[in-house]
Design a protein around this motif. Structure first.
Motif, PDB file in Angstrom:
ATOM      1  N   THR A 154      -2.362 -28.988 -37.272  1.00 17.33           N
ATOM      2  CA  THR A 154      -1.326 -28.223 -36.612  1.00 17.33           C
ATOM      3  C   THR A 154      -1.075 -26.897 -37.336  1.00 17.33           C
ATOM      4  OG1 THR A 154       0.964 -28.246 -35.841  1.00 17.33           O
ATOM      5  CG2 THR A 154       0.511 -29.388 -37.905  1.00 17.33           C
ATOM      6  N   PRO A 195       4.535 -26.518 -21.383  1.00 18.23           N
ATOM      7  CA  PRO A 195       3.239 -25.962 -21.796  1.00 18.23           C
ATOM      8  C   PRO A 195       2.397 -26.906 -22.648  1.00 18.23           C
ATOM      9  CG  PRO A 195       5.017 -25.013 -23.096  1.00 18.23           C
ATOM     10  CD  PRO A 195       5.676 -25.803 -22.002  1.00 18.23           C
ATOM     11  N   ARG A 196       1.083 -26.778 -22.479  1.00 15.81           N
ATOM     12  CA  ARG A 196       0.099 -27.488 -23.315  1.00 15.81           C
ATOM     13  C   ARG A 196      -0.588 -26.434 -24.184  1.00 15.81           C
ATOM     14  NH1 ARG A 196       2.608 -30.493 -19.322  1.00 15.81           N
ATOM     15  NH2 ARG A 196       1.573 -32.493 -18.929  1.00 15.81           N
ATOM     16  N   ALA A 197       0.019 -26.087 -25.282  1.00 17.25           N
ATOM     17  CA  ALA A 197      -0.462 -24.973 -26.107  1.00 17.25           C
ATOM     18  C   ALA A 197      -1.841 -25.260 -26.699  1.00 17.25           C
ATOM     19  CB  ALA A 197       0.530 -24.693 -27.231  1.00 17.25           C
ATOM     20  N   MET A 198      -2.714 -24.258 -26.625  1.00 14.83           N
ATOM     21  CA  MET A 198      -4.051 -24.284 -27.234  1.00 14.83           C
ATOM     22  C   MET A 198      -4.923 -25.414 -26.704  1.00 14.83           C
ATOM     23  SD  MET A 198      -3.023 -23.449 -31.214  1.00 14.83           S
ATOM     24  CE  MET A 198      -4.748 -23.388 -31.704  1.00 14.83           C
ATOM     25  N   SER A 206      -0.633 -26.817 -31.848  1.00 15.85           N
ATOM     26  CA  SER A 206       0.601 -26.046 -31.980  1.00 15.85           C
ATOM     27  C   SER A 206       1.645 -26.653 -31.049  1.00 15.85           C
ATOM     28  CB  SER A 206       0.377 -24.576 -31.618  1.00 15.85           C
ATOM     29  OG  SER A 206       1.608 -23.881 -31.597  1.00 15.85           O
ATOM     30  N   GLY A 209       5.832 -23.920 -29.593  1.00 22.54           N
ATOM     31  CA  GLY A 209       6.079 -23.323 -28.289  1.00 22.54           C
ATOM     32  C   GLY A 209       6.659 -24.320 -27.300  1.00 22.54           C
ATOM     33  N   LEU A 210       6.231 -25.567 -27.406  1.00 24.16           N
ATOM     34  CA  LEU A 210       6.767 -26.607 -26.530  1.00 24.16           C
ATOM     35  C   LEU A 210       8.253 -26.809 -26.802  1.00 24.16           C
ATOM     36  CD1 LEU A 210       6.562 -28.986 -24.543  1.00 24.16           C
ATOM     37  CD2 LEU A 210       5.820 -30.409 -26.481  1.00 24.16           C
ATOM     38  N   SER A 213      10.143 -23.977 -25.260  1.00 26.72           N
ATOM     39  CA  SER A 213      10.160 -24.088 -23.804  1.00 26.72           C
ATOM     40  C   SER A 213      11.194 -25.106 -23.338  1.00 26.72           C
ATOM     41  CB  SER A 213       8.765 -24.492 -23.304  1.00 26.72           C
ATOM     42  OG  SER A 213       8.766 -24.684 -21.904  1.00 26.72           O
ATOM     43  N   VAL A 244      -2.276 -32.808 -24.944  1.00 23.36           N
ATOM     44  CA  VAL A 244      -2.905 -31.944 -25.945  1.00 23.36           C
ATOM     45  C   VAL A 244      -3.640 -32.785 -26.995  1.00 23.36           C
ATOM     46  CG1 VAL A 244      -2.478 -30.288 -27.798  1.00 23.36           C
ATOM     47  CG2 VAL A 244      -1.282 -30.057 -25.614  1.00 23.36           C
TER      48      VAL A 244
END
Length: 327
Positions: A154, A195-198, A206, A209-210, A213, A244
């Protein structure tokens, strides 16, 4: 061999006895003092360890039917973790080692989470491990005992940390991760599109960001709305995190070509993740190892198992063994 395992890396004081590969006792003293603060307070954690460690070790020995003369070696978590907490466990283990003249084995807490799978599964190599807990999220390619290559990790928050902090936003009790999982079982994972970052690139993770959000989403809703759709929100969060984790694990399996996969750490107890990983393993044609629930979260059985493996390799430590906040 008869191994006494001691774990005190965070807020659980734990002791276990392993004999000839079998766990005879696995005692955990959980700390409730942190609930009022919504997170672990390091100073309070170390004080609580001081109060409970002797009784915990004594109970583990009594339950196993063994006493210190029967113990062949003492395995203890050396890190990563809270420095004060680690010092309590390590100091106690050193005291036992000196007074009873027993060999000492320092164990990496993260290694122990992985090798907890070998308590109930045969030791097989190579494999890819997805380690997910409150403080760690990483993919590791393991070619032989204690020979690891980190494939991804991470870049900010761990998956377990995201579960706990988002759960706190939803006014769930501490630690919130298990409560999110419980509510998610009856919720709609497609209720909110978080969101599903990266997810589309690489093997790093990561989750910051989730969290942001979800924070913004909840800020714009009435409390009555949140309460009404709590199950759906928990399911949507669980789906975002597990999706993810799953796509990264699949990518690592295909990159390395391994036929063995394991999931480890506290978040491996998450029911949605376990279900998705089982489906992925079946589709990819790989053997999956997931520890029993009692070996997912922090415990001393995993320390004892890793200690046994190190003892077989003659990897012992002396009194110079030190704790490490990060490893």
């Amino acid at each position: 061999m008869n191994i006494l395992g001691i774990e005190s890396s965070c807020d659980d004081t734990a002791a276990a006895v392993l004999s000839d590969g079998k766990i005879l006792s696995n005692v955990i003293a959980s700390q409730t003092v942190h609930e009022q603060f919504g997170g672990v307070v390091p100073e309070l954690a170390s004080r609580a360890h001081n109060k409970t460690i002797w009784a915990t070790v004594d109970q583990a020995l009594e339950t196993s039917g063994f006493s210190m003369p029967d113990v062949d070696a003492i395995a203890v978590a050396k890190g990563p973790g809270l420095m004060g907490s680690l010092l309590v466990g390590l100091g106690f283990a050193k005291g036992l080692s000196l007074s009873w003249e027993k060999p000492l084995i320092g164990v990496n807490h993260i290694d122990a989470h992985m090798y907890a799978n070998f308590i109930e599964h045969n030791e097989v190599f190579p494999f890819v491990a997805l380690i997910v807990s409150g403080g760690h999220t990483r993919l590791v390619h393991v070619t032989a005992p204690f020979e690891h290559t980190v494939l991804g990790k991470t870049r900010d928050d761990a998956a377990g940390e995201a579960f706990d902090k988002i759960g706190k936003m939803l006014n769930l009790p501490y630690p919130a991760g298990p409560y999110v999982d419980r509510h998610a079982k009856t919720g709609n994972p497609e209720f909110a599109d978080f969101p599903r970052a990266m997810a589309k690139k690489g093997l790093d993770f990561s989750f910051s960001g989730l969290k942001t959000s979800v924070l913004y989403y909840l800020r714009d809703q009435r409390q009555s709305y949140i309460d009404e759709h709590l199950d759906d929100l928990c399911a949507s969060v669980s789906a975002a995190i597990s999706d993810v984790l799953l796509v990264k694990l699949r990518r690592a399996v295909r990159k390395t070509g391994v036929k063995q996969v394991m999931v480890a750490g506290g978040v491996s107890a998450n029911s949605m993740l376990r279900e998705k990983v089982r489906a992925m393993a079946k589709k990819e044609g790989v053997n999956l190892m997931i520890p029993a629930m009692e070996y997912c979260t922090d415990n001393a059985a995993m320390i004892a198992k890793a200690g046994e493996m190190k003892a077989r390799l003659d990897q012992f430590d002396g009194m110079e063994l030190k704790p490490f906040a990060s490893l």
